[in-house]
Write a protein that holds these residues in place. Structure first.
Motif, PDB file in Angstrom:
ATOM      1  N   MET A   1      55.561  36.268  35.859  1.00  0.00           N
ATOM      2  CA  MET A   1      54.455  36.632  34.999  1.00  0.00           C
ATOM      3  C   MET A   1      53.289  37.069  35.875  1.00  0.00           C
ATOM      4  SD  MET A   1      52.406  34.429  32.113  1.00  0.00           S
ATOM      5  CE  MET A   1      52.115  33.004  33.122  1.00  0.00           C
ATOM      6  N   THR A   2      52.626  38.127  35.450  1.00  0.00           N
ATOM      7  CA  THR A   2      51.433  38.618  36.134  1.00  0.00           C
ATOM      8  C   THR A   2      50.246  38.442  35.206  1.00  0.00           C
ATOM      9  OG1 THR A   2      52.690  40.257  37.362  1.00  0.00           O
ATOM     10  CG2 THR A   2      50.326  40.629  37.169  1.00  0.00           C
ATOM     11  N   THR A   3      49.197  37.808  35.715  1.00  0.00           N
ATOM     12  CA  THR A   3      47.976  37.621  34.937  1.00  0.00           C
ATOM     13  C   THR A   3      46.809  38.135  35.759  1.00  0.00           C
ATOM     14  OG1 THR A   3      48.914  35.630  33.962  1.00  0.00           O
ATOM     15  CG2 THR A   3      46.546  35.947  33.720  1.00  0.00           C
ATOM     16  N   LEU A   4      46.146  39.155  35.238  1.00  0.00           N
ATOM     17  CA  LEU A   4      44.989  39.726  35.913  1.00  0.00           C
ATOM     18  C   LEU A   4      43.762  39.555  35.040  1.00  0.00           C
ATOM     19  CD1 LEU A   4      46.583  43.086  37.135  1.00  0.00           C
ATOM     20  CD2 LEU A   4      46.163  41.019  38.474  1.00  0.00           C
ATOM     21  N   PHE A   5      42.646  39.261  35.673  1.00  0.00           N
ATOM     22  CA  PHE A   5      41.389  39.138  34.937  1.00  0.00           C
ATOM     23  C   PHE A   5      40.947  40.538  34.535  1.00  0.00           C
ATOM     24  CE2 PHE A   5      36.738  38.770  34.724  1.00  0.00           C
ATOM     25  CZ  PHE A   5      36.651  37.767  33.770  1.00  0.00           C
ATOM     26  N   ASN A   6      40.587  40.724  33.255  1.00  0.00           N
ATOM     27  CA  ASN A   6      40.230  42.041  32.754  1.00  0.00           C
ATOM     28  C   ASN A   6      38.746  42.200  32.467  1.00  0.00           C
ATOM     29  OD1 ASN A   6      39.981  43.825  29.975  1.00  0.00           O
ATOM     30  ND2 ASN A   6      41.277  44.741  31.560  1.00  0.00           N
ATOM     31  N   HIS A   7      38.138  41.278  31.712  1.00  0.00           N
ATOM     32  CA  HIS A   7      36.720  41.426  31.384  1.00  0.00           C
ATOM     33  C   HIS A   7      36.126  40.102  30.930  1.00  0.00           C
ATOM     34  CE1 HIS A   7      38.376  41.677  27.272  1.00  0.00           C
ATOM     35  NE2 HIS A   7      37.164  41.298  26.864  1.00  0.00           N
ATOM     36  N   THR A   8      34.801  40.069  30.950  1.00  0.00           N
ATOM     37  CA  THR A   8      34.071  38.951  30.378  1.00  0.00           C
ATOM     38  C   THR A   8      32.798  39.491  29.750  1.00  0.00           C
ATOM     39  OG1 THR A   8      33.333  36.676  30.732  1.00  0.00           O
ATOM     40  CG2 THR A   8      32.671  38.286  32.394  1.00  0.00           C
ATOM     41  N   ILE A   9      32.308  38.756  28.758  1.00  0.00           N
ATOM     42  CA  ILE A   9      31.054  39.114  28.113  1.00  0.00           C
ATOM     43  C   ILE A   9      29.986  38.174  28.642  1.00  0.00           C
ATOM     44  CG2 ILE A   9      29.807  39.271  25.922  1.00  0.00           C
ATOM     45  CD1 ILE A   9      32.566  39.907  24.637  1.00  0.00           C
ATOM     46  N   VAL A  10      28.902  38.746  29.119  1.00  0.00           N
ATOM     47  CA  VAL A  10      27.795  37.999  29.691  1.00  0.00           C
ATOM     48  C   VAL A  10      26.648  37.992  28.683  1.00  0.00           C
ATOM     49  CG1 VAL A  10      26.160  37.838  31.606  1.00  0.00           C
ATOM     50  CG2 VAL A  10      28.474  38.738  32.001  1.00  0.00           C
ATOM     51  N   ALA A  11      26.305  36.808  28.199  1.00  0.00           N
ATOM     52  CA  ALA A  11      25.175  36.685  27.271  1.00  0.00           C
ATOM     53  C   ALA A  11      23.886  36.987  28.022  1.00  0.00           C
ATOM     54  CB  ALA A  11      25.137  35.281  26.683  1.00  0.00           C
ATOM     55  N   ALA A  12      23.042  37.791  27.407  1.00  0.00           N
ATOM     56  CA  ALA A  12      21.778  38.173  28.041  1.00  0.00           C
ATOM     57  C   ALA A  12      20.644  38.120  27.030  1.00  0.00           C
ATOM     58  CB  ALA A  12      21.885  39.583  28.622  1.00  0.00           C
ATOM     59  N   ASP A  43      35.590  46.558  40.806  1.00  0.00           N
ATOM     60  CA  ASP A  43      36.886  46.897  41.386  1.00  0.00           C
ATOM     61  C   ASP A  43      38.007  46.186  40.640  1.00  0.00           C
ATOM     62  OD1 ASP A  43      35.776  48.565  43.337  1.00  0.00           O
ATOM     63  OD2 ASP A  43      35.500  46.902  44.733  1.00  0.00           O
ATOM     64  N   GLY A  44      39.181  46.766  40.691  1.00  0.00           N
ATOM     65  CA  GLY A  44      40.353  46.155  40.060  1.00  0.00           C
ATOM     66  C   GLY A  44      40.375  46.328  38.545  1.00  0.00           C
ATOM     67  N   GLY A  45      39.522  47.203  38.018  1.00  0.00           N
ATOM     68  CA  GLY A  45      39.498  47.438  36.583  1.00  0.00           C
ATOM     69  C   GLY A  45      38.791  46.367  35.775  1.00  0.00           C
ATOM     70  N   VAL A  46      38.105  45.456  36.436  1.00  0.00           N
ATOM     71  CA  VAL A  46      37.405  44.366  35.742  1.00  0.00           C
ATOM     72  C   VAL A  46      36.110  44.903  35.135  1.00  0.00           C
ATOM     73  CG1 VAL A  46      36.249  42.138  36.049  1.00  0.00           C
ATOM     74  CG2 VAL A  46      38.410  42.600  37.218  1.00  0.00           C
ATOM     75  N   LEU A  47      35.849  44.480  33.897  1.00  0.00           N
ATOM     76  CA  LEU A  47      34.632  44.881  33.189  1.00  0.00           C
ATOM     77  C   LEU A  47      33.720  43.678  33.023  1.00  0.00           C
ATOM     78  CD1 LEU A  47      36.198  47.035  30.335  1.00  0.00           C
ATOM     79  CD2 LEU A  47      35.467  47.775  32.616  1.00  0.00           C
ATOM     80  N   PHE A  48      32.456  43.861  33.315  1.00  0.00           N
ATOM     81  CA  PHE A  48      31.413  42.851  33.161  1.00  0.00           C
ATOM     82  C   PHE A  48      30.523  43.405  32.064  1.00  0.00           C
ATOM     83  CE2 PHE A  48      28.275  39.979  35.475  1.00  0.00           C
ATOM     84  CZ  PHE A  48      29.091  38.858  35.440  1.00  0.00           C
ATOM     85  N   GLN A  49      30.609  42.832  30.852  1.00  0.00           N
ATOM     86  CA  GLN A  49      29.952  43.404  29.683  1.00  0.00           C
ATOM     87  C   GLN A  49      28.772  42.555  29.235  1.00  0.00           C
ATOM     88  OE1 GLN A  49      33.766  43.663  27.445  1.00  0.00           O
ATOM     89  NE2 GLN A  49      33.192  45.815  27.269  1.00  0.00           N
ATOM     90  N   PHE A  50      27.587  43.158  29.238  1.00  0.00           N
ATOM     91  CA  PHE A  50      26.366  42.463  28.853  1.00  0.00           C
ATOM     92  C   PHE A  50      26.105  42.659  27.370  1.00  0.00           C
ATOM     93  CE2 PHE A  50      26.111  43.138  33.345  1.00  0.00           C
ATOM     94  CZ  PHE A  50      25.504  41.989  33.829  1.00  0.00           C
TER      95      PHE A  50
END
Length: 129
Positions: A1-12, A43-50
Motif C-alpha cells: 500500500m502506498t499512502t502519500l500526503f495530499n493536502h490540508t486545510i489551514v484555518a486562518a 513539492d510532491g503535489g502537496v496542497l496547503f489550503q488556507f
C-alpha cells in the motif's frame, strides 16, 4: 500500500494575510484562488489550503523540511521582520535556532497563531547515520 500526503486545510483569521506570510517566508509562489481556499502548492503535489472558518480555532503546528540554503533564507526573513522565534517547541530558547538531528531547525508563529517549523533534517536523521 502506498499512502502519500495530499493536502490540508489551514484555518486562518485572514486567509490572504496568512497565505501571503507563508509564501513570503518560505520563498514560494503566490497562493492560487479556488472556491473558499487560497492554495499554496508544495513539492510532491502537496496542497496547503488556507480558509477562514468563521470560528475560533486552536493553534496548530506545521513543520517543513527545507534545504540548508532555504533555511538560511527563511531565517534571514525571520530576523529581518523581527519575528519571535525559538529553537525549541516550548519556546524556552528564544531568538535561536537548533542543531538537532544533524541539521538546523526553528519555530515561529504565523499571523493566525499557528506554529511553523523549518528543519533541514528529518527527525531521527542523526540516528540513521
Amino acid at each position: 500500500m502506498t499512502t502519500l500526503f495530499n493536502h490540508t486545510i489551514v484555518a486562518a483569521r485572514d486567509k490572504r494575510e496568512s497565505a501571503s506570510f507563508f509564501t513570503e517566508m518560505f520563498g514560494l509562489p503566490e497562493a492560487e484562488e479556488g472556491g473558499p481556499f487560497l492554495t499554496v502548492r508544495l513539492d510532491g503535489g502537496v496542497l496547503f489550503q488556507f480558509a477562514e472558518p468563521g470560528v475560533e480555532f486552536p493553534p496548530q503546528h506545521y513543520a517543513f523540511l527545507v534545504t540548508e540554503p532555504d533555511f538560511d533564507e527563511i531565517y534571514a526573513r525571520i530576523q529581518a521582520r523581527g519575528l519571535d522565534h525559538w529553537a525549541d517547541p516550548r519556546g524556552e530558547r528564544a531568538g535561536e535556532y537548533n542543531t538537532n538531528h544533524g541539521g538546523r531547525g526553528v519555530y515561529f508563529p504565523d499571523p493566525s497563531g499557528h506554529y511553523l517549523e523549518a528543519i533541514t533534517q528529518p527527525y531521527g536523521a542523526d540516528a540513521a547515520s
